[in-house]
Design a protein around this motif. Structure first.
Motif, PDB file in Angstrom:
ATOM      1  N   GLU A  73       0.999  -1.264   0.033  1.00 22.69           N
ATOM      2  CA  GLU A  73      -0.033   0.090   0.031  1.00 22.69           C
ATOM      3  C   GLU A  73       0.783   1.307   0.040  1.00 22.69           C
ATOM      4  OE1 GLU A  73      -3.137  -0.457  -0.645  1.00 22.69           O
ATOM      5  OE2 GLU A  73      -3.628   1.591  -0.513  1.00 22.69           O
ATOM      6  N   GLY A  74       2.037   1.046   0.675  1.00 20.73           N
ATOM      7  CA  GLY A  74       2.958   2.380   0.898  1.00 20.73           C
ATOM      8  C   GLY A  74       3.488   2.386  -0.465  1.00 20.73           C
ATOM      9  N   VAL A  75       3.807   1.299  -1.369  1.00 20.71           N
ATOM     10  CA  VAL A  75       4.524   1.511  -2.537  1.00 20.71           C
ATOM     11  C   VAL A  75       3.388   2.141  -3.439  1.00 20.71           C
ATOM     12  CG1 VAL A  75       5.374   0.050  -4.454  1.00 20.71           C
ATOM     13  CG2 VAL A  75       6.053  -0.623  -2.121  1.00 20.71           C
ATOM     14  N   TYR A  76       2.181   1.599  -3.379  1.00 20.18           N
ATOM     15  CA  TYR A  76       1.184   2.358  -4.406  1.00 20.18           C
ATOM     16  C   TYR A  76       1.088   3.793  -4.153  1.00 20.18           C
ATOM     17  CZ  TYR A  76      -3.650   3.904  -5.440  1.00 20.18           C
ATOM     18  OH  TYR A  76      -4.664   4.717  -5.708  1.00 20.18           O
ATOM     19  N   LYS A  77       1.320   4.124  -2.920  1.00 18.82           N
ATOM     20  CA  LYS A  77       1.141   5.703  -2.799  1.00 18.82           C
ATOM     21  C   LYS A  77       2.476   6.321  -3.481  1.00 18.82           C
ATOM     22  CE  LYS A  77      -1.635   5.665   1.347  1.00 18.82           C
ATOM     23  NZ  LYS A  77      -1.480   5.831   2.783  1.00 18.82           N
ATOM     24  N   CYS A  78       3.825   5.794  -3.305  1.00 19.84           N
ATOM     25  CA  CYS A  78       4.870   6.261  -3.972  1.00 19.84           C
ATOM     26  C   CYS A  78       4.585   6.492  -5.516  1.00 19.84           C
ATOM     27  CB  CYS A  78       6.156   5.464  -3.651  1.00 19.84           C
ATOM     28  SG  CYS A  78       6.553   5.484  -2.047  1.00 19.84           S
ATOM     29  N   LEU A  79       4.141   5.516  -6.067  1.00 15.09           N
ATOM     30  CA  LEU A  79       3.886   5.233  -7.613  1.00 15.09           C
ATOM     31  C   LEU A  79       2.748   6.482  -7.774  1.00 15.09           C
ATOM     32  CD1 LEU A  79       4.060   1.640  -8.234  1.00 15.09           C
ATOM     33  CD2 LEU A  79       5.769   3.109  -7.912  1.00 15.09           C
ATOM     34  N   MET A  80       1.701   6.537  -7.366  1.00 14.53           N
ATOM     35  CA  MET A  80       0.900   7.693  -7.438  1.00 14.53           C
ATOM     36  C   MET A  80       1.399   8.855  -7.568  1.00 14.53           C
ATOM     37  SD  MET A  80      -1.721   6.259  -8.461  1.00 14.53           S
ATOM     38  CE  MET A  80      -2.961   7.769  -8.471  1.00 14.53           C
ATOM     39  N   ASP A  81       2.302   9.110  -6.355  1.00 16.34           N
ATOM     40  CA  ASP A  81       2.784  10.468  -6.087  1.00 16.34           C
ATOM     41  C   ASP A  81       3.842  10.743  -7.069  1.00 16.34           C
ATOM     42  OD1 ASP A  81       3.228  12.781  -4.211  1.00 16.34           O
ATOM     43  OD2 ASP A  81       5.208  11.930  -4.248  1.00 16.34           O
TER      44      ASP A  81
END
Lengths: 187, 294
Positions: free
Chosen positions: B168-176
């Motif tokens: 979920e943290g990785v997802y946030k990085c990719l979206m950012d």
């Protein structure tokens, strides 16, 4: 719509964010070295009144004694952010072509001076080179090197989109704000 | 092995990489173009992009004037040792620069001097591995400066994003990262991603992930799901081609992973522009090109 030289304040003030424009006339390339030189008080080698400056480091070769443009896509404009606005004001530059957009300082000067930012399609080196039909001259090539020199480009129907206009509007700000809202909702 | 033929084949590989986008990339761009709204600036941007791709192929000129960092991966069988391969590729690079397939693009970072040949420390960037097989495999990529400048690396946890050390943290990085790039990396873009590794290997693996075809599916089901989610949500941001607004912000997301030390959790993102220049060949011992990989 078509925009033809001379690039007067009246014509430029009529442009709005989102307008797709095809430029015809004489424009000048200028990137990092040229902007710094002019900002430091250097004399422009061409008359920049009512001009359009293109952020571009082209590939130009001499064929049968004539300059021919082989590739001429835009470079990232934000590097000129410290210089662009004051130069627009000092020399009455009416337009800048580049990619990626510019910041609040340039946007404020666009409004004050009567100038716009035209976004060319990044990476489209061949389509844009084809629009350069003649290269009447080149300046400061010795001092700055070929990609950084001030090239005179006679362009015909050079395709761009107005992304910052002289009324304080910026497509970049609008897209960023809208995508930020969406991002916040997702995270 | 015929060293001259090898060099000739490598020159053709460079020429094709710089002037002719692979079919999977063209298909993804066409798909984006069809999806964009009629008369929108986003559609217009992709129209110019499509014209440019056709034109560059037809006249055999670089798609983009920034012919980028030259990244080379080679699997070398016993019949070709590393110095032989590197010599041949370097010669092909000099030739390609003279012929205008590559711009003079390699600058000494201390003196500021351009070598004029595209050769110099770390240029081209070689990743050479021996192989037990009989076939030589060479893959290459040209990665321009605009998209390299918006590539980024996160160290988790990240307080600003509220991103922890999980997918979920990785997802946030990719979206950012997609949001931060806006149109500055000449989007629509492709994210090559590595979860884990150290800072160096993470970036290398992220770029290597870009060698996957855009229409493939990650064999790791968890990562396949994450890739799909980032594609869908990334495109919903509305950044669009060149950042003009629109439905096509990403053309692909390719995620790989490397082990990490317990103290570190990096997410490395290699952002690639629409001018996704990569290609590859296999060669037999006779020096013949047996297959084009893209």
């Amino acid at each position: 719509m078509l925009l033809e030289a001379p690039f007067t304040e009246k014509k430029i003030r009529a442009l709005k964010v989102g307008d797709r424009v095809e430029i015809t006339g004489l424009i000048y390339t200028g990137r990092d070295a040229a902007h710094k030189y002019l900002h430091d008080g250097g004399t422009p080698p061409v008359d920049l009144t009512d001009s359009i400056v293109y952020h571009c480091g082209p590939v130009v070769v001499k064929e049968k004694g004539k300059w021919v443009v082989k590739a001429a896509g835009p470079t990232t404009s934000i590097r000129e952010e410290p210089y662009q606005g004051p130069l627009m004001e000092k020399f009455k530059i009416r337009g800048v072509i580049g990619k990626g957009g510019m910041g609040p300082k340039t946007l404020a000067y666009c409004k004050k001076v009567g100038a716009v930012y035209f976004h060319a399609i990044g990476g489209a080196a061949q389509v844009l080179a084809k629009c350069v039909v003649d290269v009447p001259g080149v300046h400061m090539a010795e001092e700055f090197g070929s990609p950084e020199a001030i090239w005179e480009f006679q362009v015909v129907r050079f395709p761009v989109v107005v992304t910052m206009d002289s009324h304080g509007r910026s497509l970049h700000d609008a897209v960023q704000a809208q995508s930020e809202k969406k991002l916040k909702a997702l995270l | 092995m015929d060293a001259k033929l090898l060099q000739q084949n490598l020159l053709e590989l460079i020429r094709r990489t710089s002037t002719d986008l692979p079919a999977d990339v063209v298909q993804a761009i066409d798909k984006g173009w069809r999806r964009e709204q009629k008369d929108s600036s986003g559609k217009y941007a992709l129209e110019v992009v499509r014209d440019n791709i056709d034109m560059a192929r037809r006249i055999s000129q670089p798609i983009c004037q920034d012919t980028g960092t030259i990244i080379v991966y080679a699997d070398l069988p016993a019949w070709c040792d590393e110095p032989t391969f590197i010599k041949a590729f370097e010669k092909a690079t000099v030739q390609a620069t003279k012929k205008g397939y590559l711009r003079q693009n390699s600058v000494d970072s201390i003196t500021g001097k351009n070598s004029g040949t595209n050769l110099g420390p770390g240029s081209p960037s070689f990743h050479v591995h021996p192989t037990r097989g009989k076939t030589m495999k060479v893959r290459m990529m040209l990665k321009g400066g605009g998209c390299e400048n918006v590539s980024c690396q996160y160290s988790l946890p990240d307080t600003r994003l509220g991103a922890g050390r999980d997918l979920e943290g990785v997802y946030k990085c990719l979206m950012d990262a997609t949001y931060q790039a806006q149109g500055k990396g000449c989007g629509p873009g492709i994210l090559g991603v590595c979860v884990g590794g150290d800072r160096g290997t993470g970036y290398v693996a992220a770029k290597e992930a870009l060698f996957r075809k855009l229409d493939d599916v990650n064999p790791d089901k968890t990562l396949a799901k994450l890739e799909k989610r980032v594609m869908t949500d990334g495109n919903s941001l509305g950044i669009g081609p060149m950042g003009f607004g629109g439905k096509t912000t990403l053309l692909g997301v390719k995620i790989t992973h490397r082990n990490r030390v317990p103290a570190c959790y990096f997410v490395s993102i290699a952002y690639m522009c629409w001018a996704f220049r990569r290609n590859g060949v296999t060669m037999s011992e006779t020096g013949k090109i047996t297959r084009w990989l893209y």
